[in-house]
Design a protein around this motif. Structure first.
Motif, short mmCIF file in Angstrom:
data_model
loop_
_atom_site.label_atom_id
_atom_site.label_comp_id
_atom_site.label_asym_id
_atom_site.label_seq_id
_atom_site.Cartn_x
_atom_site.Cartn_y
_atom_site.Cartn_z
N ALA A 1 0.83 -1.22 0.00
CA ALA A 1 0.00 0.00 0.00
C ALA A 1 0.86 1.26 0.00
N ASP A 20 2.36 1.78 -3.59
CA ASP A 20 1.43 2.25 -4.62
C ASP A 20 0.01 2.05 -4.10
N ASP A 21 -0.61 3.14 -3.70
CA ASP A 21 -1.92 2.95 -3.08
C ASP A 21 -3.03 2.70 -4.09
N THR A 22 -2.67 2.56 -5.38
CA THR A 22 -3.70 2.20 -6.36
C THR A 22 -3.64 0.71 -6.70
N SER A 23 -2.55 0.06 -6.26
CA SER A 23 -2.41 -1.37 -6.58
C SER A 23 -3.11 -2.22 -5.52
N ASP A 24 -3.57 -3.40 -5.91
CA ASP A 24 -4.18 -4.28 -4.89
C ASP A 24 -3.46 -5.62 -4.85
#
Ligand code: ATP
Length: 273
Positions: A242, A245-249
């Motif tokens: 997180a 890259d807070d857009t990756s899951d």
């Protein structure tokens, strides 16, 4: 105030399949705790008395509490939990009153499993008060006497099974181990490699893992990690993903590697020898 007002039928949500490894131990607890609670009438018809108490011992973070919760969940019993260390109070009689009150609640909400964590703090051998936070022998003796009285009053019809836990079985007062009290003593060992793999599978169930994550390899490289350590490692790996890259899951192998660099196992060889 009436005690019945405070009785909350606490149901544990932990199921057996949330505990990795420990296959034989889980089976044993199912046989001696879950089945007698779940099939109390059949056991009574057959004249088989259920165990009143089971003592779990082993290093911290290796699922003693979780096993008791799973036993309660599987047998649809209410779950009550109390820590021995918390019963030491500066107010005279408060610890004993809380202990008695918890047994009373468990009786009212039966069938119940009453989990007593750090039982060594109230059932330490006399003269061996290394783990007695109060350092007060009189308080200790009164708590132990209360516990023994409550345990002795547990007729099968009461519907309570006491599961106690300790990291220091050698300091437990022999009175607790007399027949009709904690009749079964079970060792909860730290996870071996296969156990660690199963724990990692459980603790990453809700995560999307990158194709480069090999949980077996992580299991092999985490000797001396407890279940709690592995849970922390997975959590940290998720946090690392997180932060990056807070857009990756997706959690990749590098996130586990960074997490591992900053974590230390809780166990030492001497603790498991
Ligand atoms: P303590 O002696 O410190 O009270 P404990 O032996 O009771 O520890 P738990 O509280 O049951 O250990 O476990 C700590 C955490 O680690 C729990 O949240 C649990 O989910 C996780 N954990 C420990 N062992 C396992 C396991 N075998 N499988 C899955 N999770 C585990």
């Amino acid at each position: 105030p009436s005690i019945t007002k405070d009785v909350i039928k606490e149901l544990s949500k932990v199921s057996w399949d949330e505990i990795g490894g420990l296959k034989d131990l889980k089976k044993k607890i199912q046989q001696v705790v879950e089945w007698p609670v779940k099939h109390a009438q059949a056991f009574a018809r057959l004249g088989i008395e259920p165990l009143r108490g089971v003592l779990l011992h082993g290093p911290p973070g290796c699922s003693k509490t979780t096993l008791a919760k799973a036993a309660a969940h599987a047998s649809l019993a209410s779950f009550f939990s109390l820590s021995g260390a918390d019963l030491h109070s500066k107010y005279v009689g408060e610890g004993e009153a809380r202990l008695r009150m918890t047994f009373q609640k468990a009786r009212l909400a039966a069938p119940s499993i009453l989990f007593l964590d750090e039982v060594d703090a109230i059932a330490c051998k006399r003269g061996d008060d290394g783990g007695n936070p109060s350092g007060n022998d009189t308080v200790d003796e009164r708590l132990l006497t209360t516990l023994l009285t409550e345990m002795d009053g547990l007729e099968p019809a009461t519907g309570i099974t006491v599961m106690a836990a300790t990291n220091r079985p050698h300091v437990i007062d022999a009175a607790l181990l007399r027949p009709g009290r904690f009749d079964l003593v079970l060792y909860v060992p730290p996870p071996d490699c296969e156990g660690r793999y199963e724990i990692l599978l459980i603790q990453t169930r809700e995560m999307k893992l990158g194709a480069d994550v090999h949980l077996r390899r992580i299991a092999e490289s985490t000797d001396l990690f407890t279940g709690a350590d592995l849970k922390g490692l997975c959590y940290q790996a998720g946090m690392n993903a997180a932060y990056e890259d807070d857009t990756s899951d997706i959690v990749y192998s590098r996130h586990f590697e960074i997490a591992k660099e900053s974590s230390r196992p809780s166990l030492t060889r001497s603790m498991i020898a």
